[in-house]
Design a protein around this motif. Sequence first.
Motif, PDB file in Angstrom:
ATOM      1  N   LEU A  55       7.167  30.021 -28.999  1.00  0.00           N
ATOM      2  CA  LEU A  55       8.075  30.621 -29.973  1.00  0.00           C
ATOM      3  C   LEU A  55       8.869  31.763 -29.370  1.00  0.00           C
ATOM      4  O   LEU A  55      10.078  31.910 -29.631  1.00  0.00           O
ATOM      5  CB  LEU A  55       7.271  31.121 -31.179  1.00  0.00           C
ATOM      6  CG  LEU A  55       6.736  30.050 -32.150  1.00  0.00           C
ATOM      7  CD1 LEU A  55       5.807  30.675 -33.175  1.00  0.00           C
ATOM      8  CD2 LEU A  55       7.905  29.349 -32.851  1.00  0.00           C
ATOM      9  N   ALA A  56       8.203  32.597 -28.580  1.00  0.00           N
ATOM     10  CA  ALA A  56       8.914  33.719 -27.957  1.00  0.00           C
ATOM     11  C   ALA A  56       9.965  33.225 -26.973  1.00  0.00           C
ATOM     12  O   ALA A  56      11.092  33.759 -26.926  1.00  0.00           O
ATOM     13  CB  ALA A  56       7.911  34.636 -27.254  1.00  0.00           C
ATOM     14  N   CYS A  57       9.633  32.214 -26.184  1.00  0.00           N
ATOM     15  CA  CYS A  57      10.612  31.661 -25.244  1.00  0.00           C
ATOM     16  C   CYS A  57      11.780  31.023 -25.980  1.00  0.00           C
ATOM     17  O   CYS A  57      12.943  31.117 -25.549  1.00  0.00           O
ATOM     18  CB  CYS A  57       9.948  30.653 -24.322  1.00  0.00           C
ATOM     19  SG  CYS A  57       8.769  31.371 -23.155  1.00  0.00           S
ATOM     20  N   ALA A  58      11.488  30.379 -27.088  1.00  0.00           N
ATOM     21  CA  ALA A  58      12.552  29.730 -27.861  1.00  0.00           C
ATOM     22  C   ALA A  58      13.487  30.749 -28.493  1.00  0.00           C
ATOM     23  O   ALA A  58      14.653  30.455 -28.751  1.00  0.00           O
ATOM     24  CB  ALA A  58      11.939  28.842 -28.935  1.00  0.00           C
ATOM     25  N   ASP A  59      12.997  31.964 -28.742  1.00  0.00           N
ATOM     26  CA  ASP A  59      13.842  33.007 -29.316  1.00  0.00           C
ATOM     27  C   ASP A  59      14.737  33.672 -28.280  1.00  0.00           C
ATOM     28  O   ASP A  59      15.498  34.594 -28.610  1.00  0.00           O
ATOM     29  CB  ASP A  59      12.974  34.078 -29.995  1.00  0.00           C
ATOM     30  CG  ASP A  59      12.330  33.553 -31.267  1.00  0.00           C
ATOM     31  OD1 ASP A  59      12.869  32.584 -31.839  1.00  0.00           O
ATOM     32  OD2 ASP A  59      11.297  34.113 -31.686  1.00  0.00           O
ATOM     33  N   GLY A  60      14.615  33.264 -27.030  1.00  0.00           N
ATOM     34  CA  GLY A  60      15.481  33.796 -25.988  1.00  0.00           C
ATOM     35  C   GLY A  60      14.891  34.930 -25.198  1.00  0.00           C
ATOM     36  O   GLY A  60      15.597  35.556 -24.404  1.00  0.00           O
ATOM     37  N   THR A  61      13.624  35.224 -25.388  1.00  0.00           N
ATOM     38  CA  THR A  61      12.988  36.316 -24.660  1.00  0.00           C
ATOM     39  C   THR A  61      12.701  35.891 -23.229  1.00  0.00           C
ATOM     40  O   THR A  61      12.274  34.758 -22.986  1.00  0.00           O
ATOM     41  CB  THR A  61      11.689  36.730 -25.366  1.00  0.00           C
ATOM     42  OG1 THR A  61      11.959  36.980 -26.739  1.00  0.00           O
ATOM     43  CG2 THR A  61      11.111  37.987 -24.741  1.00  0.00           C
TER      44      THR A  61
END
Length: 388
Positions: A55-61
Amino acid sequence: MLRDPFVLLYTEVSMRTGRRKAVLILTADERQRLASLAHRSRSAAALARRARIVLACADGTDGKVVARRLHVTPATVSKWRGRFVRERLDGLYDEPRPGAKRKITDEQVEAVVIRTLETTPRGATHWSTRSMGKAVGLDHMAISRIWHAFGLRPHRSETFKLSNDPLLVEKVRDIVGLYVHPPQHAAVFCVDEKPQIQALDRTQPLLPMQPGQVERRTYDYKRHGTTTLFAALNAQTSEVITQFHQRHRSTQFREFLDLVDARVPASLDVHIIMDNYSTHKTPLIQHWFAKRPRFHAHFTPTYSSWLSLVERWFAELTNKQLRRNAFKSVPQLKAAILDFIAAHQADPKPFAWTKSADEILASIARFAQRTSEIHAAQHLSRTTVTGH
């Protein structure tokens, strides 16, 4: 970056290699599933951490930021991000592992099963896990696992009695029919007596239950008299009609039938299910039924009193009130029984009969066939040994 309420496209470029990372796309359903998994920190902590990484990677982090935030290494972030891109949600679950190689062969398992079924240890009636393990050279826990896998329990034993009633089929169908399809404008009662209920008092005071310690009582007891309880259980409502007597002969049984006659409305027919106890078949009782055409007697097959639901009610009385109690007198015993009856009458719950007559008869037939085959095999074995 494509900004859409349902789909998020995120592309990273590795600064060291210059290679473009695989595109990470989340559908609305995947985002919902990942959010649900991310909250399972108690039941599945590792799976929740992986979902939060995705989820964090998908949010662009950035991956390094995700690693610091979730207290993992950048390699871990890269691993689960890549697994999700390739295998989606299935990639977040652990792959099945082969485990250690089997140390027990199929031949050893077969030997344990055959030995358990066909032999007994010297000086004993049945095998234990340790005696079997010593005999075959295996650990007792391995024996326990083998027995559990094949449903073998040598330490347990049950009793049985096959009915020899020539009217077995007719009686089973008759009684089960009354339970499953009770007649209209009629009441069905299961009637029996529980004789010689003993007022037993322990020789020493009871030690009550405490944390880490079960309730304890002395194994010996003092007798303070007996009583007999007559009971008629309504098969449809589970309400009971009861009466105490000191004896259980036909005279007392007739008095109890008089009570049932008085309690049941005169507009209803009454079907009485009884066992084959001699008290229920004396001329006195036969004349009583002959004078009351609204009463219909139904007898269970020989050795099959379990067909009467009142036996189940007697078992409840024994387990919940009598077995673990102590009574210093017969009046105290009767008072305890009346308390149980009052509690039952306040919230009666009918016993649900689930087996059909065909299922019961088929089960009896299988059991009888198995018993016959075992006896035939034993007879053949004795004949072969003796030569006669």
